[in-house]
Design an enzyme around this catalytic site. Structure first.
Site, PDB file in Angstrom:
ATOM      1  N   GLN A 105      32.611  33.591  26.156  1.00  0.00           N
ATOM      2  CA  GLN A 105      31.814  34.803  25.975  1.00  0.00           C
ATOM      3  C   GLN A 105      32.702  35.984  25.587  1.00  0.00           C
ATOM      4  O   GLN A 105      33.733  36.231  26.208  1.00  0.00           O
ATOM      5  CB  GLN A 105      31.054  35.113  27.285  1.00  0.00           C
ATOM      6  CG  GLN A 105      30.123  36.307  27.218  1.00  0.00           C
ATOM      7  CD  GLN A 105      28.927  36.096  26.299  1.00  0.00           C
ATOM      8  OE1 GLN A 105      28.471  34.980  26.063  1.00  0.00           O
ATOM      9  NE2 GLN A 105      28.398  37.192  25.773  1.00  0.00           N
ATOM     10  N   LYS A 154      21.804  31.963  28.940  1.00  0.00           N
ATOM     11  CA  LYS A 154      22.238  30.752  28.228  1.00  0.00           C
ATOM     12  C   LYS A 154      22.152  29.546  29.154  1.00  0.00           C
ATOM     13  O   LYS A 154      21.668  28.482  28.768  1.00  0.00           O
ATOM     14  CB  LYS A 154      23.686  30.919  27.738  1.00  0.00           C
ATOM     15  CG  LYS A 154      23.819  31.826  26.531  1.00  0.00           C
ATOM     16  CD  LYS A 154      25.268  32.166  26.227  1.00  0.00           C
ATOM     17  CE  LYS A 154      25.322  33.247  25.129  1.00  0.00           C
ATOM     18  NZ  LYS A 154      26.652  33.775  24.894  1.00  0.00           N
ATOM     19  N   ASP A 211      29.886  28.391  18.701  1.00  0.00           N
ATOM     20  CA  ASP A 211      29.721  29.740  18.151  1.00  0.00           C
ATOM     21  C   ASP A 211      29.927  29.778  16.638  1.00  0.00           C
ATOM     22  O   ASP A 211      29.539  30.746  15.982  1.00  0.00           O
ATOM     23  CB  ASP A 211      30.762  30.685  18.777  1.00  0.00           C
ATOM     24  CG  ASP A 211      30.216  31.489  19.941  1.00  0.00           C
ATOM     25  OD1 ASP A 211      29.026  31.847  19.893  1.00  0.00           O
ATOM     26  OD2 ASP A 211      30.979  31.760  20.880  1.00  0.00           O
TER      27      ASP A 211
HETATM   28  N1  GUN Z   1      29.020  38.195  22.832  1.00  0.00           N
HETATM   29  C1  GUN Z   1      27.956  38.731  22.184  1.00  0.00           C
HETATM   30  N2  GUN Z   1      27.442  37.844  21.311  1.00  0.00           N
HETATM   31  C2  GUN Z   1      28.193  36.726  21.412  1.00  0.00           C
HETATM   32  C3  GUN Z   1      28.136  35.452  20.769  1.00  0.00           C
HETATM   33  O1  GUN Z   1      27.306  35.172  19.898  1.00  0.00           O
HETATM   34  N3  GUN Z   1      29.080  34.554  21.158  1.00  0.00           N
HETATM   35  C4  GUN Z   1      30.020  34.834  22.091  1.00  0.00           C
HETATM   36  N4  GUN Z   1      30.912  33.899  22.383  1.00  0.00           N
HETATM   37  N5  GUN Z   1      30.091  36.007  22.701  1.00  0.00           N
HETATM   38  C5  GUN Z   1      29.182  36.941  22.359  1.00  0.00           C
END
Ligand code: GUN
Length: 281
Positions: free
Chosen positions: A96, A52, A119
């Site tokens: 996350q 990311k 998100d």
């Molecule tokens: N962990 C796995 N996929 C995601 C996601 O799309 N967002 C977040 N915040 N954590 C994750």
């Protein structure tokens, strides 16, 4: 059969976003900022967060990762989120997941200002999406949606079957398809005859986390099949769709890896830019 190239689609989206960031920079004299909070040292989470950060920098966003040990107190995280909520240089906040057990996931999600919730997990954004109002949309279903639209721009009246009802994927995916006037069936572990449901579908989105669940004889000729699964097996990483079998029937299919995955991160960047744009009005 069309092999849906998520890597290529994501690279194209990133190129568009990079241009957009440059335009925003010249217009506002600042760039959108993404802050990711990473708690603990789970390897998959670390890999996601590194990707990311790399992608955010590549399109010109301001990117920051705040790391805490597994033992961090919930209060510390909530206070940090409050600080980020009032920081004008932060357009998007992502915590996350998964979180350590002693931290209440819902409390953390609800602490994020909905206008910075890249998100799309905050109940305000969930509600806005289901009401058809403007909202942040969870990155993975948004990526799936963009891939489907590339294959079939007019989804009106199509029958879609979503396999899986998670808040992360199945439910928001359903809302996006409904908005496009699809007739959507949500299926899950208690669905009586999953094969029969899938056989009705013009579009299948599989997001249940069961390796190769969707078989060749579950898929109507010329269906579009999107595989959200990432399952570790003795034979390596596989999706929720039996790729070889389904590729015999489908009109278009996403591979795993190289399908939905790259689009998820590109959509996170898009959401960050969209949050920034809405904050400038
Ligand atoms: N962990 C796995 N996929 C995601 C996601 O799309 N967002 C977040 N915040 N954590 C994750």
């Amino acid at each position: 059969m069309i092999l849906i190239d998520g890597k290529k689609a994501a690279a194209e989206l990133r190129a568009e976003l990079k241009e957009e960031v440059a335009e925003l920079k010249s217009k506002h004299n600042k760039v959108p900022g993404l802050t990711v909070i990473l708690i603990g040292d789970l390897t998959p989470s670390q890999i996601y967060v590194r990707n990311k950060e790399k992608s955010a920098k590549e399109v010109g966003l301001k990117s920051e990762v705040i790391k805490y040990p597994d033992s961090v107190e919930e209060k510390t995280v909530l206070e940090k989120i409050q600080e980020l909520n009032s920081d004008e240089t932060v357009s998007g906040i992502l915590v996350q997941l998964p979180l350590p057990k002693h931290i209440d996931k819902q409390k953390v999600i609800e602490a994020i200002n909905p206008s910075k919730d890249v998100d799309g997990f905050h109940p305000m954004n969930v509600g806005n999406l289901s009401s058809g109002y403007e909202s942040s949309v969870p990155c993975t279903p948004l990526g799936c949606y963009l891939l489907i639209k590339k294959i079939e721009p007019n989804l009106s009246g199509k029958k879609a079957v979503v396999v899986g009802r998670s808040n992360l994927n199945g439910k928001p995916m359903t809302q996006l398809l409904l908005k496009e006037n699809c007739t959507v069936t949500i299926t899950h572990s208690k669905t009586k005859d999953l094969k029969a449901e899938c056989l009705e579908a013009d579009i299948i989105v599989a997001a249940v986390g069961i390796p190769e669940l969707v078989r060749g004889d579950w898929v109507k000729k010329n269906a579009i099949v999107i595989d959200v699964g990432i399952n570790k097996t003795d034979n390596g990483i596989v999706g929720d769709v039996h790729f070889d079998e389904v590729s015999e029937n489908a009109k278009a299919l996403t591979p795993v890896p190289g399908g939905v995955g790259p689009m998820t991160i590109a959509c996170l960047l898009k959401n960050t830019i969209d949050c920034f744009k809405r904050s400038q009005i």
